[in-house]
Scaffold this active site. Structure first.
Site, short mmCIF file in Angstrom:
data_model
loop_
_atom_site.label_atom_id
_atom_site.label_comp_id
_atom_site.label_asym_id
_atom_site.label_seq_id
_atom_site.Cartn_x
_atom_site.Cartn_y
_atom_site.Cartn_z
N HIS A 382 0.84 -1.19 0.00
CA HIS A 382 0.00 0.00 0.00
C HIS A 382 0.88 1.24 0.00
O HIS A 382 1.83 1.34 0.78
CB HIS A 382 -0.91 0.01 1.23
CG HIS A 382 -1.72 1.27 1.37
ND1 HIS A 382 -1.62 2.12 2.45
CD2 HIS A 382 -2.63 1.84 0.54
CE1 HIS A 382 -2.44 3.15 2.29
NE2 HIS A 382 -3.06 3.00 1.15
N SER A 383 0.59 2.18 -0.90
CA SER A 383 1.28 3.46 -0.93
C SER A 383 2.80 3.24 -1.10
O SER A 383 3.24 2.57 -2.02
CB SER A 383 0.96 4.25 0.33
OG SER A 383 1.44 5.57 0.27
N LEU A 384 3.61 3.77 -0.18
CA LEU A 384 5.06 3.60 -0.27
C LEU A 384 5.46 2.14 -0.20
O LEU A 384 6.46 1.72 -0.78
CB LEU A 384 5.75 4.39 0.84
CG LEU A 384 7.28 4.34 0.87
CD1 LEU A 384 7.88 4.92 -0.40
CD2 LEU A 384 7.83 5.07 2.10
N SER A 386 4.11 -0.27 -1.72
CA SER A 386 4.10 -0.83 -3.07
C SER A 386 5.39 -0.49 -3.81
O SER A 386 5.91 -1.31 -4.58
CB SER A 386 2.89 -0.32 -3.84
OG SER A 386 2.98 1.08 -4.06
N PHE A 555 -1.70 -1.21 -3.95
CA PHE A 555 -2.87 -0.42 -3.56
C PHE A 555 -2.48 1.05 -3.47
O PHE A 555 -1.53 1.40 -2.77
CB PHE A 555 -3.39 -0.85 -2.18
CG PHE A 555 -3.96 -2.24 -2.11
CD1 PHE A 555 -4.17 -3.00 -3.24
CD2 PHE A 555 -4.28 -2.79 -0.87
CE1 PHE A 555 -4.68 -4.29 -3.16
CE2 PHE A 555 -4.81 -4.07 -0.77
CZ PHE A 555 -5.00 -4.82 -1.92
#
Length: 707
Positions: A382-384, A386, A555
């Site tokens: 998720h976010s960073l 990923s 995500f």
């Protein structure tokens, strides 16, 4: 009787220095007296008016034979100053009950795995311990009797010792048909068994709220219930034991993952619960036929390792932080700075090492506890998180690729004729000479060392980076002299350096130095085999995962933006991760952090992202008003332009998948922007897409639930 489904039951406040009912509930060590001749005046005043109707009904029927109460096991969950008691599943409760009978008087502790083997319960100590993450032990109770005060929202279990006294009193009352039996707490509160249908707990007058003036309110008793079947509580049946697939979930910036400031552990728990519910509704027949079990989701926490005592970065940042707007600055230091840390070679190495080692540790532990597991493994970021996984997966090595050496030295290393001692002295690290000599490490073997090798020797992160950087630069310089490294074509030579009258070099760079710095950025960058520009974090030694992931789900991912900022204009359509052949970029349309990836692969066609179907098999109402296409069949592979092949990152299939915004979100994109970046943990549409991708590869088709 109304009740709330909230997990956080508030505790009523008692008078100072006097333990009330809640304190006794949370402290089973308190003793309970049962004098039958001492009842507070409150009881005698309240009993006639509050029980007369029940007593008349009970007198018309004969006494029922005594039957032993059926216990159920609960565990305590504390949040701030509140404590709530949640039931184990029926399957886990039965296991704990059987184990409690088997324990007897034996001295050895009995450990029972519960909740999908994510927790262990020490039956004798009545403690529940997390297996895969750090979490303090929680209390466990074998519960038979429950209490709810007039201000409480849910029933709380009595301590086991007092429940035993209540059960003994109940048995005597039923057997002899003698009621109004009284049991008194040490603080004066009293439980009266009026009849089998009515059992109440009364507070002494001294514990009543001073502002209550009505006598009826002052004497209002609490409700006592016997057995879990007589209280409003939802008890799950339990999770399937068979695990079909394992998924590791890596969080983004900061310690909190949603607007409720919950941890990655709590958010993954919600995602797991959503997936279990969707398996029951969308794979019902396969579940009934025993074709599927469940998917296990495990959290991967790297934030605590970066901000803990190991790096000392929090203390360093705090020394330079301004005192004004302290809460906002604390939020920035604890959350937003993670982005800058990842762009720092030193802390980037810490982050990728932590993520990889945590995933490998969890994988090993899971395989140990599930020895019969033969499924595949996927990863979610998720976010960073990923971006971290993207960089890790890009730098994995499979059997067909030659392992990358730490430095490109083909000949023995010559550091200007220096010895190992002179080299360490030059770096100010002479204190590690004995450590290296004890392992017979000379300059040549030092050039072959990687970060993990030096770490195993007990050398801290800072000195390790100095050594590796120094050796790498010398190796590259030597490689240029021998012709082992060549410049990419088209590189223009910058101005050469000039010398002043003293013979010292002045402004500008020589061609050799320019070649050296250019080659260093190419060779030490992320190895994007088919990319047109060398990108990634410089001087990072990417660790290897212990498995080959089946699918990578991103995500709310900023991968596309970071690749562009690093200088990448296009991803070659032939490129794929070395060890992972499936990739999905999932995002909410209003997510301010998310970026697309397909336009970086297919540059000549304007492709709309794939619309993720609603988990109930339809488009949301406001979207079906503007779309005339047929209802989606729920296939994540369906596309309006099937002839377009979108590179090999996802095996030629579509990569960008967009969630359907809720109708209320469409009224104001900006209002729901931050919430949109944090919505994935509770998104059933996202969870269903993951399940479909996982079970499609297992040959199990999804069923469309009935509307």
């Amino acid at each position: 009787m109304s009740h709330s489904s909230s997990e956080e039951g508030g505790l009523s406040q008692a008078a100072p220095n006097v333990p009330n009912t809640r304190e006794l509930l949370d402290n089973p060590t308190q003793s309970v007296a049962t004098p039958r001749d001492q009842v507070p005046p409150t009881v005698d005043e309240a009993s006639p008016s509050s029980t007369s109707s029940f007593e008349m009904i009970d007198m018309e029927s004969g006494p029922a034979p005594y039957q032993e109460v059926q216990p159920h096991w609960f565990f305590c969950r504390r949040a701030d100053d509140n404590a709530s008691w949640l039931p184990f599943s029926r399957k886990d409760s039965d296991k704990l009950e059987n184990a409690s009978h088997a324990v007897g008087d034996q001295e050895d502790e009995v450990v029972i795995a519960v909740e999908g083997e994510r927790y262990d319960v020490h039956v004798k100590d009545r403690k529940r311990y997390a297996v895969y993450w750090e979490q303090g032990p929680t209390e466990v109770r074998r519960c038979t009797w429950f209490y709810k005060g007039n201000k409480d929202t849910r029933f709380m279990p009595y301590p086991e010792d007092f429940s035993k006294r209540l059960e003994e009193a109940f048995m005597i009352s039923v057997t002899l048909n003698e009621w109004k039996r009284k049991l008194e707490f040490p603080n004066g509160e009293t439980v009266i068994l009026h009849n089998p249908k009515l059992m109440m707990q009364y507070q002494p007058i001294g514990l009543q709220d001073e502002w209550v003036s009505s006598p009826s309110e002052q004497t209002r008793p609490g409700t006592v219930k016997r057995g879990v079947n007589n209280i409003p509580v939802e008890i799950p049946d339990g999770e399937p034991e068979k695990v079909d697939h394992l998924v590791f979930m890596v969080h983004g910036i900061g310690p909190a993952c949603d607007l409720r400031f919950r941890s990655i552990i709590q958010c993954v728990n919600d995602f797991r619960s959503a997936s279990l519910s969707l398996l029951t509704s969308h794979y019902k027949r396969a579940e009934q036929d025993g074709l599927i079990g469940r998917v296990e989701f495990l959290p991967v926490n790297w934030h605590s390792a970066l901000h803990g005592d190991a790096t000392g970065v929090d203390e360093d940042i705090q020394r330079i932080t301004l005192p004004s707007i302290s809460r906002l600055r604390h939020f920035t230091n604890d959350t937003l700075l993670d982005l800058f840390f990842y762009n720092s070679p030193t802390y980037c190495q810490t982050i990728v090492d932590t993520v990889a080692s945590e995933i490998n540790m969890l994988h090993t532990l899971f395989r140990k506890r599930h020895s019969d597991f033969n499924g595949a493994v996927s990863v979610v970021g998720h976010s960073l998180g990923s971006l971290i996984l993207f960089d890790l997966l890009t730098n994995q090595r499979n059997g067909s690729r030659k392992a990358k050496e730490a430095v490109p030295c083909g000949e023995p290393l010559d550091l200007n004729g220096d010895t190992l001692q002179q080299t360490l002295s030059r770096l100010g690290l002479q204190q590690y000479l004995d450590t290296l000599q004890a392992e017979n490490v000379d300059l040549e073997s030092l050039a072959l060392c990687q970060d993990g090798d030096l770490k195993d020797l007990g050398i801290p992160l800072g000195p390790r980076k100095k050594i590796l950087d120094y050796v790498q630069k010398k190796c590259l310089s030597q490689a240029f002299k021998t012709g082992a490294v060549h410049l990419p074509e088209g590189l223009q030579a910058p101005p050469q350096m000039t010398s002043n009258s003293d013979g010292n070099q002045s402004t500008g760079f020589t061609m050799q130095q320019s070649q050296f710095h250019r080659a260093q950025s190419v060779t030490s960058a992320v190895d994007y085999e088919y990319f047109d520009v060398g990108i990634g974090q410089v001087s990072i030694d990417y660790p290897q995962l212990a498995f080959h992931p089946q699918t990578f789900f991103a995500f709310g991912s900023p991968i596309g933006m970071f690749l562009t900022v690093r200088g990448l204009k296009q991803i070659d359509p032939n490129y794929s991760f070395p060890t992972c052949k499936s990739f999905y970029n999932i995002y909410h349309p209003y997510d301010p952090v998310a970026y697309r990836l397909e336009p970086m692969i297919v540059t000549d066609v304007d492709l709309e992202p794939m619309l993720i179907p609603h988990h109930k098999g339809r488009k949301r109402m406001h979207l079906a008003g503007v779309c005339d296409e047929a209802e989606s069949s729920g296939s994540a592979e369906q596309t309006e332009q099937p002839e377009i092949k979108v590179g090999m990152l996802n095996g030629g299939r579509r990569i960008d998948y967009v969630l359907q915004e809720k109708p209320i979100e469409s009224f104001n994109e900006y209002l729901f922007a931050i919430q949109s970046h944090l919505c994935y943990w509770e998104s059933e549409d996202t969870a269903l897409l993951l399940l479909k991708e996982i079970y499609d590869k297992l040959g199990v088709a999804m069923e469309q639930p009935q509307q």
